[in-house]
Structures are given as structure tokens and as C-alpha cells.
Design a protein around this motif. Structure first.
Motif, PDB file in Angstrom:
ATOM      1  N   VAL A 117       9.505 -45.268  11.982  1.00 14.85           N
ATOM      2  CA  VAL A 117       9.949 -44.617  12.048  1.00 14.85           C
ATOM      3  C   VAL A 117       9.334 -43.414  11.766  1.00 14.85           C
ATOM      4  O   VAL A 117       9.621 -42.059  11.228  1.00 14.85           O
ATOM      5  N   ASP A 118       8.641 -43.240  10.438  1.00 15.97           N
ATOM      6  CA  ASP A 118       7.251 -42.266  10.385  1.00 15.97           C
ATOM      7  C   ASP A 118       7.421 -41.846  10.991  1.00 15.97           C
ATOM      8  O   ASP A 118       7.091 -40.321  11.268  1.00 15.97           O
ATOM      9  N   LEU A 123       7.738 -36.792  15.654  1.00 19.38           N
ATOM     10  CA  LEU A 123       7.614 -36.994  16.743  1.00 19.38           C
ATOM     11  C   LEU A 123       8.922 -35.686  17.289  1.00 19.38           C
ATOM     12  O   LEU A 123       8.938 -34.255  17.133  1.00 19.38           O
ATOM     13  N   ALA A 124      10.291 -36.162  16.209  1.00 20.79           N
ATOM     14  CA  ALA A 124      11.624 -35.051  16.504  1.00 20.79           C
ATOM     15  C   ALA A 124      11.746 -34.136  15.250  1.00 20.79           C
ATOM     16  O   ALA A 124      11.486 -33.465  16.687  1.00 20.79           O
ATOM     17  N   GLU A 125      10.929 -34.101  14.940  1.00 18.91           N
ATOM     18  CA  GLU A 125      10.088 -32.326  14.002  1.00 18.91           C
ATOM     19  C   GLU A 125       9.040 -31.926  14.678  1.00 18.91           C
ATOM     20  O   GLU A 125       9.383 -30.549  15.496  1.00 18.91           O
ATOM     21  N   HIS A 126       8.045 -32.407  15.382  1.00 18.62           N
ATOM     22  CA  HIS A 126       7.970 -31.410  15.992  1.00 18.62           C
ATOM     23  C   HIS A 126       8.605 -31.284  17.344  1.00 18.62           C
ATOM     24  O   HIS A 126       8.198 -30.256  17.790  1.00 18.62           O
ATOM     25  N   PHE A 127       9.523 -31.739  18.375  1.00 22.19           N
ATOM     26  CA  PHE A 127      10.133 -31.716  19.503  1.00 22.19           C
ATOM     27  C   PHE A 127      10.909 -30.735  18.972  1.00 22.19           C
ATOM     28  O   PHE A 127      11.043 -29.192  19.479  1.00 22.19           O
ATOM     29  N   GLN A 128      11.939 -30.699  17.683  1.00 24.88           N
ATOM     30  CA  GLN A 128      12.441 -29.834  17.089  1.00 24.88           C
ATOM     31  C   GLN A 128      12.513 -28.387  17.463  1.00 24.88           C
ATOM     32  O   GLN A 128      12.556 -26.747  17.119  1.00 24.88           O
ATOM     33  N   ARG A 129      11.179 -28.018  16.736  1.00 21.01           N
ATOM     34  CA  ARG A 129      10.041 -26.519  16.293  1.00 21.01           C
ATOM     35  C   ARG A 129       9.706 -26.744  17.565  1.00 21.01           C
ATOM     36  O   ARG A 129       9.668 -24.705  17.606  1.00 21.01           O
ATOM     37  N   LEU A 130       9.706 -27.638  18.856  1.00 17.98           N
ATOM     38  CA  LEU A 130       9.418 -26.366  20.144  1.00 17.98           C
ATOM     39  C   LEU A 130      10.791 -25.942  20.631  1.00 17.98           C
ATOM     40  O   LEU A 130      10.805 -25.641  21.958  1.00 17.98           O
TER      41      LEU A 130
END
Length: 146
Positions: A117-118, A123-130
Motif C-alpha cells: 500500500v505504501d 506511485l499514485a503521488e508520482h503520477f499525480q505530479r506528472l
């Protein structure tokens, strides 16, 4: 033809009609259920690495809102804790409204693991930034009755 997806953030993808996954999907060893799914939406066989991924392909193939999809579409490097890690999503789905989303397929039991989950949160935060849509699908969503 291979083009960089976004070189500034180190996300790379193979582009074009003749898709080549960024990593080899179907390997001849191991006990996992692997194969190729004959897709009319993708105009070619699409590789999968588990029964759950195969069921996701059925969902994509028969969903009227999905225009096309491809496996192992890109790879990216992201920070997880104090390390840089490489990641390849399972699928990229293109919708009829021309939007796209990266899909990671995980069984429910893995989503109860705090380390997983961590990692998926990073990964979700990484793609959100992109500015890239990213979603994790489990059997709860994939195998849901209509």
C-alpha cells in the motif's frame, strides 16, 4: 517507434501502432498463469501475467467506454523512501473520450499488505505530479457482477 513519454520526469514509453512492451511480459518459466489474449480493440494479441490480468483484459475488451489498451506501456523511476525504483504499470487504457489511464492490477490480499500500500501510494503521488491518471484495480472491481 519509441518516443520518450516525459523525459524531464524520467517516464518512457513505446509509442505507435505496433506496440512493444517496455519489458518482456510472457516468460516461459514459473508457475504463474501467463498467456496472450486475442484483442480486437488492440488489433493484436495482448500479453498477461495472471488470471486476474486476463480478467482485466476481458473487462477492457467488452467495456464500451474503452477504445484501446496495451500492456507494459512505459516505465518510470520514482522515489520510494530513500531509494529510486523502476516501475512498469500493467496496462494503459485509452477511453473513447480520448483520455488515458495507467492501470495496476493487484489481488485484494496484496492490498492488505502495508508495504505494498505504501509503494502504491508513492506511485499514485508520482503520477499525480506528472498529471497522469493512475488506478489500481483488484478482483473486487474486475470481477464485480454487472
Amino acid at each position: 517507434m519509441n518516443n520518450k513519454y516525459d523525459a524531464g520526469d524520467r517516464v518512457f514509453a513505446g509509442q505507435g501502432k505496433s506496440h512493444r512492451p517496455v519489458r518482456r511480459v510472457v516468460r516461459p518459466t514459473g508457475a504463474a498463469f501467463r498467456g496472450r489474449f486475442p484483442s480486437t480493440k488492440s488489433d493484436r494479441p495482448v500479453s498477461f501475467e495472471s488470471l486476474l490480468e486476463r480478467d482485466a483484459l476481458l473487462l477492457f475488451e467488452f467495456s464500451p467506454g474503452v477504445a484501446a489498451y496495451r500492456e507494459q506501456p512505459l516505465f518510470t523511476f520514482y522515489r520510494h523512501g530513500d531509494r529510486m525504483r523502476k516501475y512498469t504499470p500493467d496496462f494503459e487504457v485509452t477511453f473513447v473520450d480520448a483520455g488515458t489511464r495507467l492501470i495496476e492490477v493487484k489481488p485484494d490480499y496484496k492490498l492488505r499488505d502495508t508495504e505494498e500500500v505504501d509503494r502504491l501510494t508513492c506511485l499514485a503521488e508520482h503520477f499525480q505530479r506528472l498529471g497522469t491518471d493512475f488506478q489500481v484495480l483488484s478482483e473486487t472491481e474486475i470481477r464485480r457482477s454487472p
